[in-house]
Scaffold this motif. Structure first.
Motif: not given
Length: 406
Positions: A240, A255, A257
């Motif tokens: 993350q 956020y 990934n």
């Protein structure tokens, strides 16, 4: 100069914890821990990034956070086996009122939102002695998380589950020294990007890792010296990370990934009881974490260091407790270079801080005179990670702390 104004107030906070333990027999026991927490938080933010105090983009957020959790553990122990099994369940509710005053709006805009997170975990951990010196350990945990976010415009839901095993060996080299090796799987739930603009994901995925660790723990000098050394290597999937994109008046943070990352390092801690009253301590950690595979849609960031992870950190200090209640402590803590963005364009340089505290400790109360960042060290985040504003470090702080135990 662009300045970010940020104020946070905890208006009300309540925490209740109740622990119950029942010994079924001399080998088997059942324990329960129930916790209820509720607090109200008020944040005042000046997001227009200007040096004056005109109301171009001010936001006040009033939120209430409440959680209730329960942990049940069944403990069994005999000459060869230590077994802990149980469950953990928690429900969290967040109610938020957002009042924003923006120059392109004709009036203050008010919005409300509600978030609910329900989680449950089942776990079991076993240590079995193969001999007087060698033991094998194993564990298994199952987690399930249900999340929901709701405001006047949308409802977002997310559901996840994960199975996390652990396997390891411990070996007692001597009465005071042991070594170990473990392999385990870790897990961090995903969540929501509630403020994401059109075209950006409203959710981000869970993060998982496999961790390989070896270590040494022991004591010496009549058990006055205690030490702990560990080496670790982690393979991380869907790490993350924070992602920034331009918006009206600045940038927005959400956020994302990274596909794969690797983290490796060493941690060392020392604790020495020099005299009955004087305790000396020190710690050091080194961490190298970088992206193995990560393309953010614009460029390939593979090989870059992960953000918000200092290359090293350390602390060293002393604590003195006299039998008459007098207390004194001093410590130095340091942190290595730390990147603030996945592109590695912004970073905070290494810095060190010195703190001290002196006071008196009694049965029902403690009173201290303390000083943080004694030498007023500056460790600003210039340009931040978005490049649009600066965050200034906390200056020297001197104050009085009072603790009362009912």
């Amino acid at each position: 100069m662009l300045i970010l104004y940020y104020l946070k107030l905890y208006v009300f906070c309540r925490l209740k914890v109740r622990k119950i333990r029942y010994n079924i027999n001399d080998k088997l026991s059942l324990s329960s821990t129930t916790a209820h927490r509720k607090y109200e938080e008020i944040q005042a933010n000046d997001w227009d990034f200007t040096a004056d105090y005109a109301n171009r983009m001010h936001v006040i957020v009033d939120s209430t956070h409440e959680s209730l959790s329960e942990e049940l553990k069944l403990n069994y122990e005999n000459d060869k086996i230590k077994l802990v099994s149980g469950l953990f369940a928690e429900t969290q509710d967040i109610h938020e009122v957002n009042n924003s005053d923006k120059w392109w709006k004709s009036s203050i805009q008010t919005s409300t939102s509600d978030s609910e997170i329900d989680s449950i975990g089942l776990f079991s951990h076993l240590i079995y002695k193969l001999s007087d010196k060698l033991s094998v350990l194993g564990g298994l945990r199952y987690d399930e998380v249900e999340q929901e976010y709701k405001d006047s415009a949308e409802t977002i839901e997310n559901s996840e589950n994960e199975l996390s095993p652990k396997l390891g060996l411990t070996y007692d080299i001597s009465e005071n020294i042991m070594t170990y090796a473990t392999i385990s799987k870790g897990y961090r739930p995903g969540g929501f990007n509630t403020g994401a603009a059109e075209g950006y994901s409203k959710t981000y995925d869970k993060e998982t890792l496999y961790s390989y660790e070896v270590g040494l723990k022991g004591s010496g000098l009549g058990k006055r010296l205690v030490y702990d050394i560990s080496l670790y290597y982690m393979n991380i999937s869907d790490l993350q990370v924070y992602v920034y994109y331009p918006t009206t008046g600045g940038t927005e943070e959400i956020y994302g990934n990274a596909a794969e990352a690797t983290s490796q390092g060493v941690e060392i801690s020392l604790n020495f009881q020099a005299t009955k009253s004087l305790n000396l301590f020190a710690g050091f950690s080194y961490n190298d974490i970088s992206f193995d595979k990560y393309h953010d849609g614009t460029e390939d960031l593979s090989g870059n260091r992960a953000q918000y992870s200092p290359e090293y950190s350390f602390n060293i200090g002393a604590l003195y407790r006299a039998g008459n209640g007098f207390y004194a402590s001093a410590d130095i803590s340091g942190y290595g270079d730390m990147y603030l963005d996945p592109e590695n364009d912004y970073k905070r340089d290494a810095y060190e801080l010195v703190n001290a505290k002196v006071g008196y400790e009694a049965e029902h109360y403690d009173i201290y005179l303390y000083a943080k960042n004694i030498f007023d060290k500056e460790y600003d985040l210039l340009g931040h990670a978005s490049g649009s504003y600066d965050i200034y470090s906390e200056p020297r702080e001197i104050g009085v702390q009072l603790t009362y135990r009912f």
